[in-house]
Design a protein around this motif. Sequence first.
Motif, PDB file in Angstrom:
ATOM      1  N   PRO A  66      81.920  25.228 -30.895  1.00  0.00           N
ATOM      2  CA  PRO A  66      81.431  26.328 -30.048  1.00  0.00           C
ATOM      3  C   PRO A  66      79.928  26.221 -29.781  1.00  0.00           C
ATOM      4  O   PRO A  66      79.119  26.231 -30.707  1.00  0.00           O
ATOM      5  CB  PRO A  66      81.777  27.564 -30.878  1.00  0.00           C
ATOM      6  CG  PRO A  66      82.983  27.163 -31.666  1.00  0.00           C
ATOM      7  CD  PRO A  66      82.756  25.706 -32.004  1.00  0.00           C
ATOM      8  N   GLY A  67      79.576  26.071 -28.525  1.00  0.00           N
ATOM      9  CA  GLY A  67      78.181  25.991 -28.129  1.00  0.00           C
ATOM     10  C   GLY A  67      77.570  24.607 -28.181  1.00  0.00           C
ATOM     11  O   GLY A  67      76.433  24.408 -27.757  1.00  0.00           O
ATOM     12  N   ILE A  68      78.307  23.599 -28.692  1.00  0.00           N
ATOM     13  CA  ILE A  68      77.759  22.250 -28.846  1.00  0.00           C
ATOM     14  C   ILE A  68      78.565  21.284 -27.982  1.00  0.00           C
ATOM     15  O   ILE A  68      79.757  21.100 -28.199  1.00  0.00           O
ATOM     16  CB  ILE A  68      77.783  21.793 -30.318  1.00  0.00           C
ATOM     17  CG1 ILE A  68      76.957  22.746 -31.176  1.00  0.00           C
ATOM     18  CG2 ILE A  68      77.237  20.371 -30.441  1.00  0.00           C
ATOM     19  CD1 ILE A  68      77.000  22.446 -32.653  1.00  0.00           C
ATOM     20  N   ARG A  69      77.908  20.655 -27.031  1.00  0.00           N
ATOM     21  CA  ARG A  69      78.596  19.781 -26.095  1.00  0.00           C
ATOM     22  C   ARG A  69      78.919  18.417 -26.705  1.00  0.00           C
ATOM     23  O   ARG A  69      80.027  17.909 -26.558  1.00  0.00           O
ATOM     24  CB  ARG A  69      77.720  19.600 -24.846  1.00  0.00           C
ATOM     25  CG  ARG A  69      78.316  18.718 -23.770  1.00  0.00           C
ATOM     26  CD  ARG A  69      79.570  19.321 -23.159  1.00  0.00           C
ATOM     27  NE  ARG A  69      79.304  20.615 -22.540  1.00  0.00           N
ATOM     28  CZ  ARG A  69      80.245  21.395 -22.035  1.00  0.00           C
ATOM     29  NH1 ARG A  69      81.508  21.031 -22.105  1.00  0.00           N
ATOM     30  NH2 ARG A  69      79.941  22.557 -21.502  1.00  0.00           N
ATOM     31  N   HIS A  70      77.961  17.795 -27.376  1.00  0.00           N
ATOM     32  CA  HIS A  70      78.172  16.466 -27.951  1.00  0.00           C
ATOM     33  C   HIS A  70      77.598  16.403 -29.355  1.00  0.00           C
ATOM     34  O   HIS A  70      76.491  16.885 -29.605  1.00  0.00           O
ATOM     35  CB  HIS A  70      77.494  15.380 -27.101  1.00  0.00           C
ATOM     36  CG  HIS A  70      78.164  15.122 -25.788  1.00  0.00           C
ATOM     37  ND1 HIS A  70      79.407  14.541 -25.693  1.00  0.00           N
ATOM     38  CD2 HIS A  70      77.761  15.371 -24.516  1.00  0.00           C
ATOM     39  CE1 HIS A  70      79.745  14.442 -24.415  1.00  0.00           C
ATOM     40  NE2 HIS A  70      78.776  14.935 -23.684  1.00  0.00           N
ATOM     41  N   ASP A  89      75.179  37.268 -40.842  1.00  0.00           N
ATOM     42  CA  ASP A  89      76.504  36.719 -41.147  1.00  0.00           C
ATOM     43  C   ASP A  89      76.419  35.423 -41.961  1.00  0.00           C
ATOM     44  O   ASP A  89      77.322  34.603 -41.948  1.00  0.00           O
ATOM     45  CB  ASP A  89      77.316  36.500 -39.872  1.00  0.00           C
ATOM     46  CG  ASP A  89      76.633  35.545 -38.897  1.00  0.00           C
ATOM     47  OD1 ASP A  89      75.436  35.232 -39.109  1.00  0.00           O
ATOM     48  OD2 ASP A  89      77.281  35.113 -37.931  1.00  0.00           O
ATOM     49  N   SER A  90      75.294  35.250 -42.674  1.00  0.00           N
ATOM     50  CA  SER A  90      75.100  34.157 -43.637  1.00  0.00           C
ATOM     51  C   SER A  90      75.060  32.779 -42.997  1.00  0.00           C
ATOM     52  O   SER A  90      75.465  31.793 -43.616  1.00  0.00           O
ATOM     53  CB  SER A  90      76.201  34.187 -44.718  1.00  0.00           C
ATOM     54  OG  SER A  90      76.146  35.402 -45.429  1.00  0.00           O
ATOM     55  N   LYS A  91      74.557  32.696 -41.780  1.00  0.00           N
ATOM     56  CA  LYS A  91      74.334  31.388 -41.173  1.00  0.00           C
ATOM     57  C   LYS A  91      72.858  31.017 -41.298  1.00  0.00           C
ATOM     58  O   LYS A  91      71.966  31.857 -41.184  1.00  0.00           O
ATOM     59  CB  LYS A  91      74.756  31.391 -39.705  1.00  0.00           C
ATOM     60  CG  LYS A  91      76.252  31.323 -39.499  1.00  0.00           C
ATOM     61  CD  LYS A  91      76.594  30.847 -38.104  1.00  0.00           C
ATOM     62  CE  LYS A  91      78.063  30.490 -37.989  1.00  0.00           C
ATOM     63  NZ  LYS A  91      78.391  29.884 -36.686  1.00  0.00           N
ATOM     64  N   VAL A 134      75.310  26.755 -39.361  1.00  0.00           N
ATOM     65  CA  VAL A 134      73.946  26.922 -38.847  1.00  0.00           C
ATOM     66  C   VAL A 134      74.000  27.617 -37.489  1.00  0.00           C
ATOM     67  O   VAL A 134      74.878  27.337 -36.674  1.00  0.00           O
ATOM     68  CB  VAL A 134      73.231  25.556 -38.721  1.00  0.00           C
ATOM     69  CG1 VAL A 134      71.867  25.708 -38.068  1.00  0.00           C
ATOM     70  CG2 VAL A 134      73.107  24.905 -40.096  1.00  0.00           C
ATOM     71  N   GLN A 135      73.084  28.505 -37.261  1.00  0.00           N
ATOM     72  CA  GLN A 135      73.008  29.196 -35.972  1.00  0.00           C
ATOM     73  C   GLN A 135      72.242  28.311 -34.983  1.00  0.00           C
ATOM     74  O   GLN A 135      71.044  28.501 -34.732  1.00  0.00           O
ATOM     75  CB  GLN A 135      72.308  30.553 -36.130  1.00  0.00           C
ATOM     76  CG  GLN A 135      72.296  31.373 -34.847  1.00  0.00           C
ATOM     77  CD  GLN A 135      71.720  32.754 -35.060  1.00  0.00           C
ATOM     78  OE1 GLN A 135      72.421  33.685 -35.438  1.00  0.00           O
ATOM     79  NE2 GLN A 135      70.413  32.902 -34.836  1.00  0.00           N
TER      80      GLN A 135
END
Length: 417
Positions: free
Chosen positions: A28-32, A92-94, A136-137
């Motif tokens: 989620p949110g990471i393309r590669h 949320d503990s990230k 990680v956020q």
Amino acid sequence: MQTTDHNQQQQHAPGASSQSAVGPEKLPGIRHIIAVGSGKGGVGKSTVSVNLALALQQLGACVGLVDADILGPSIPGMLGIPTDEPPAMTPDSKMIPAERHGLKVVSMGMLTGDDKPAVLRGPMVGKYLKMFVGGVQWGPLDYLILDLPPGTGDTQLTLAQSMPLSGVVIVTTPQAVSLKIARRGLRMFEKVQVPILGIIENMRGFTCPHCGESTDIFRHGGGEQMSREIGVPFLGALPLDADVVTCGDEGRPIVVDQPKSVSAKVYSTIAAALVEQLHAAVATLKPFVWKWDSNEGAPAWLEDAARPAGARNTPIGLLRRDPRTLSILWEDGHRDDFDVRDLRLSCHCALCIEEMSGRKLLDPKTVRADVSPRQIRSVGNYAIGFDWNDGHNSGIHTFNDLRALGERAAAESIENV
């Protein structure tokens, strides 16, 4: 079991979808997600990871960097990131990554400090690695670069099995021993179906700043020759540059400190070549956990990605054709239809096959006729795992094994005609 050539006869699966060559988000949110690896230490892999990440950022991308060398982190020092305070956490503990030169960074060095060793067994190393990626956020990223430790051990296998890598970049120096070990590392990633995005040759030659004479201290062109022999892209060759070392030691990577230098320009060229490789890569399946009976979580069926020159052991579609049949569409357009009981009988785990001799331990008579999967899950880029309704769940089927199983079944079918 049946096999068909998709290029001769196309069948549209229910709910089929297509993807561009760029593919979906890996997480989620990471393309590669791109790993940077090498067979041995001392080839400048971390320096390459840092400057390559910054070069990608200069192309307009959002980039994150994970120092995946959990036991020997070096990235904070190369970027001038303080290690005297632990990173902040979200509600949320990230973990909130550090930022330097616009680059988001996570490293074990940020948790242990400069001189405190991380004394960890293999499972804990894998746990931290997964946390550094999924815990990680990061926010939206075009590229997440993973700077791997040298070798072909726990870290590399954890990545291959648990993370949807877009591919790996192999770093080597021109000397023969480095090339030999780099080739081993490359073959390991090939074995677990991680695409090889290219080879970078570091420390190719040194040019004297006083007289201008060039000297090939570690020989010349070995990485380029290896890329031709193996048939993978050659992304570029970096010179042996004293300023690269100085900038790295002082936390000022050369790509940002001396953007007009020869080394910085080579990094820009390598980054552009890497982007081209990613855009040229075939669309692949997203990670999945697939409940067989309800078909919930079913993976995609990407028939638009099929091409005659495609890889024979890269699946671009999995389908529950009926309650007893699993269909797999391969990138080269071929399709195999597997009876699920045949897949249960072909399990290669230690409970079903004696590891040393290869002797079959599983008696087919003990496997019920109506055996079927409860769920099927992706295992990295190279296999699928089954949770069977007879309680068996310890085996995985690699894509190489599945393609070979399909070929054997097809040959037997012809013989029986």
